[in-house]
Design an enzyme around this catalytic site. Structure first.
Site, PDB file in Angstrom:
ATOM      1  N   GLY A 124       0.778  -1.246   0.000  1.00  0.00           N
ATOM      2  CA  GLY A 124       0.000   0.000   0.000  1.00  0.00           C
ATOM      3  C   GLY A 124       0.797   1.277   0.000  1.00  0.00           C
ATOM      4  O   GLY A 124       0.298   2.335  -0.403  1.00  0.00           O
ATOM      5  N   ASP A 169       1.577   3.170   4.431  1.00  0.00           N
ATOM      6  CA  ASP A 169       0.433   3.978   3.990  1.00  0.00           C
ATOM      7  C   ASP A 169      -0.431   4.407   5.172  1.00  0.00           C
ATOM      8  O   ASP A 169      -0.644   5.591   5.389  1.00  0.00           O
ATOM      9  CB  ASP A 169      -0.393   3.231   2.919  1.00  0.00           C
ATOM     10  CG  ASP A 169      -0.796   1.817   3.338  1.00  0.00           C
ATOM     11  OD1 ASP A 169      -0.407   1.369   4.440  1.00  0.00           O
ATOM     12  OD2 ASP A 169      -1.498   1.153   2.557  1.00  0.00           O
ATOM     13  N   ASP A 229      -2.951   1.771  11.363  1.00  0.00           N
ATOM     14  CA  ASP A 229      -4.331   1.436  11.738  1.00  0.00           C
ATOM     15  C   ASP A 229      -4.302   0.770  13.114  1.00  0.00           C
ATOM     16  O   ASP A 229      -4.202   1.466  14.123  1.00  0.00           O
ATOM     17  CB  ASP A 229      -4.902   0.526  10.637  1.00  0.00           C
ATOM     18  CG  ASP A 229      -6.371   0.197  10.795  1.00  0.00           C
ATOM     19  OD1 ASP A 229      -7.097   0.988  11.401  1.00  0.00           O
ATOM     20  OD2 ASP A 229      -6.807  -0.859  10.299  1.00  0.00           O
ATOM     21  N   LYS A 281      -4.746   6.491  11.544  1.00  0.00           N
ATOM     22  CA  LYS A 281      -6.121   6.205  12.008  1.00  0.00           C
ATOM     23  C   LYS A 281      -6.047   5.984  13.508  1.00  0.00           C
ATOM     24  O   LYS A 281      -6.062   4.851  13.996  1.00  0.00           O
ATOM     25  CB  LYS A 281      -6.584   4.910  11.334  1.00  0.00           C
ATOM     26  CG  LYS A 281      -7.745   5.065  10.384  1.00  0.00           C
ATOM     27  CD  LYS A 281      -8.228   3.686   9.953  1.00  0.00           C
ATOM     28  CE  LYS A 281      -8.663   3.714   8.513  1.00  0.00           C
ATOM     29  NZ  LYS A 281      -9.150   2.409   8.037  1.00  0.00           N
ATOM     30  N   PHE A 317     -12.814   3.089   5.976  1.00  0.00           N
ATOM     31  CA  PHE A 317     -11.891   2.516   5.009  1.00  0.00           C
ATOM     32  C   PHE A 317     -11.647   3.492   3.863  1.00  0.00           C
ATOM     33  O   PHE A 317     -12.581   3.988   3.241  1.00  0.00           O
ATOM     34  CB  PHE A 317     -12.441   1.193   4.470  1.00  0.00           C
ATOM     35  CG  PHE A 317     -11.373   0.311   3.918  1.00  0.00           C
ATOM     36  CD1 PHE A 317     -10.563  -0.445   4.759  1.00  0.00           C
ATOM     37  CD2 PHE A 317     -11.144   0.252   2.550  1.00  0.00           C
ATOM     38  CE1 PHE A 317      -9.558  -1.247   4.253  1.00  0.00           C
ATOM     39  CE2 PHE A 317     -10.134  -0.556   2.029  1.00  0.00           C
ATOM     40  CZ  PHE A 317      -9.341  -1.306   2.885  1.00  0.00           C
ATOM     41  N   VAL A 318     -10.373   3.758   3.579  1.00  0.00           N
ATOM     42  CA  VAL A 318     -10.020   4.714   2.529  1.00  0.00           C
ATOM     43  C   VAL A 318      -9.271   4.006   1.406  1.00  0.00           C
ATOM     44  O   VAL A 318      -8.682   2.939   1.600  1.00  0.00           O
ATOM     45  CB  VAL A 318      -9.182   5.890   3.083  1.00  0.00           C
ATOM     46  CG1 VAL A 318      -9.971   6.651   4.142  1.00  0.00           C
ATOM     47  CG2 VAL A 318      -7.853   5.407   3.627  1.00  0.00           C
ATOM     48  N   ASP A 365      -5.729   0.146  -1.559  1.00  0.00           N
ATOM     49  CA  ASP A 365      -6.719  -0.604  -2.327  1.00  0.00           C
ATOM     50  C   ASP A 365      -7.907  -1.082  -1.509  1.00  0.00           C
ATOM     51  O   ASP A 365      -7.853  -1.161  -0.283  1.00  0.00           O
ATOM     52  CB  ASP A 365      -6.058  -1.833  -2.938  1.00  0.00           C
ATOM     53  CG  ASP A 365      -5.773  -2.905  -1.887  1.00  0.00           C
ATOM     54  OD1 ASP A 365      -5.177  -2.573  -0.843  1.00  0.00           O
ATOM     55  OD2 ASP A 365      -6.174  -4.060  -2.097  1.00  0.00           O
ATOM     56  N   ARG A 394      -5.921   1.688  -6.458  1.00  0.00           N
ATOM     57  CA  ARG A 394      -4.567   2.121  -6.114  1.00  0.00           C
ATOM     58  C   ARG A 394      -4.103   3.274  -7.012  1.00  0.00           C
ATOM     59  O   ARG A 394      -3.239   4.063  -6.642  1.00  0.00           O
ATOM     60  CB  ARG A 394      -3.576   0.961  -6.258  1.00  0.00           C
ATOM     61  CG  ARG A 394      -3.752  -0.156  -5.245  1.00  0.00           C
ATOM     62  CD  ARG A 394      -2.535  -1.076  -5.269  1.00  0.00           C
ATOM     63  NE  ARG A 394      -2.778  -2.361  -4.642  1.00  0.00           N
ATOM     64  CZ  ARG A 394      -2.649  -2.613  -3.337  1.00  0.00           C
ATOM     65  NH1 ARG A 394      -2.289  -1.655  -2.515  1.00  0.00           N
ATOM     66  NH2 ARG A 394      -2.863  -3.815  -2.851  1.00  0.00           N
TER      67      ARG A 394
END
Ligand code: IMP
Ligand code: MG
Length: 180
Positions: free
Chosen positions: A47, A106, A109, A137, A158-159, A165, A171
């Site tokens: 990512g 990326d 989380d 996040k 969710f982004v 992705d 992407r």
């Protein structure tokens, strides 16, 4: 500001390409200011590949000439949820002993991926490990870890886009957005 991607979904833009570029220039300047010698940049695939490529060029503009190696891990997601375990899919080729390492991801989380990668590189004898993520996040953390640098806060959903992705799609989008 909604934007149409090829396909049927609409993507609501959260961070524009321009905002991301501006923030990367700031981060690159800050990271260059650390004056880390023999810097090795380690993007955590997959990512982070778009963010890492832009940040790397930002680091060049900020006067750095780092080496780059890639770490690919799987964080076993069930759809959009992390289920806990992290495994190495592709290990580093370079030796990190006594080196300064910049880890790039990326999204921070639950924190499991970054904690796993950081622990691995520290255990291999790195001198210092600095981390930089595109999105933080914060509300979702289950492991006590913070990034040294985060470009933006991430809303708690969710982004996609800018390398990130949903089932291998989106992407290619030049911005960070949300499927609506
Ligand atoms: P963590 O191990 O739970 O911190 O998860 C980090 C990884 O999960 C990131 O590197 C992403 O690949 C993925 N991830 C977490 N949230 C999202 C999201 O909203 N969109 C896309 N990927 C995500
Ligand atoms: Mg990832």
């Amino acid at each position: 500001m909604p934007d149409s991607a090829p396909g049927t979904e609409t993507i609501e833009v959260i961070y524009t390409a321009e905002a991301i570029a501006d923030r990367i220039a700031e981060l690159a300047t800050a990271i260059a200011g650390l004056e880390l010698d023999r810097l090795l940049v380690v993007p955590i695939l997959t990512g982070s590949f778009v963010f890492a490529s832009d940040l790397l060029r930002g680091l060049h503009r900020a006067g750095l000439a780092p080496e780059v190696d890639f770490l690919s891990v799987s964080s076993y997601r069930d759809g959009t949820k992390s289920v806990g375990q992290v495994d190495i899919i592709r290990d580093l080729r370079l030796d990190v002993t006594d080196r300064n390492v910049l880890l790039i991801d990326d999204i921070l989380d639950t924190g499991r991926t970054l904690a796993f990668a950081k622990d691995l590189i520290v255990a291999r004898g790195a001198k210092r490990v600095v981390s930089c993520v595109l999105l933080d996040k914060k509300v979702r953390r289950s492991v006590a870890i913070e990034a040294d640098y985060a470009a933006f806060d991430c809303p708690p959903y969710f982004v996609v886009g800018y390398g990130m992705d949903l089932a291998s799609r989106f992407r290619e989008l030049p911005f960070v957005g949300r499927v609506v």
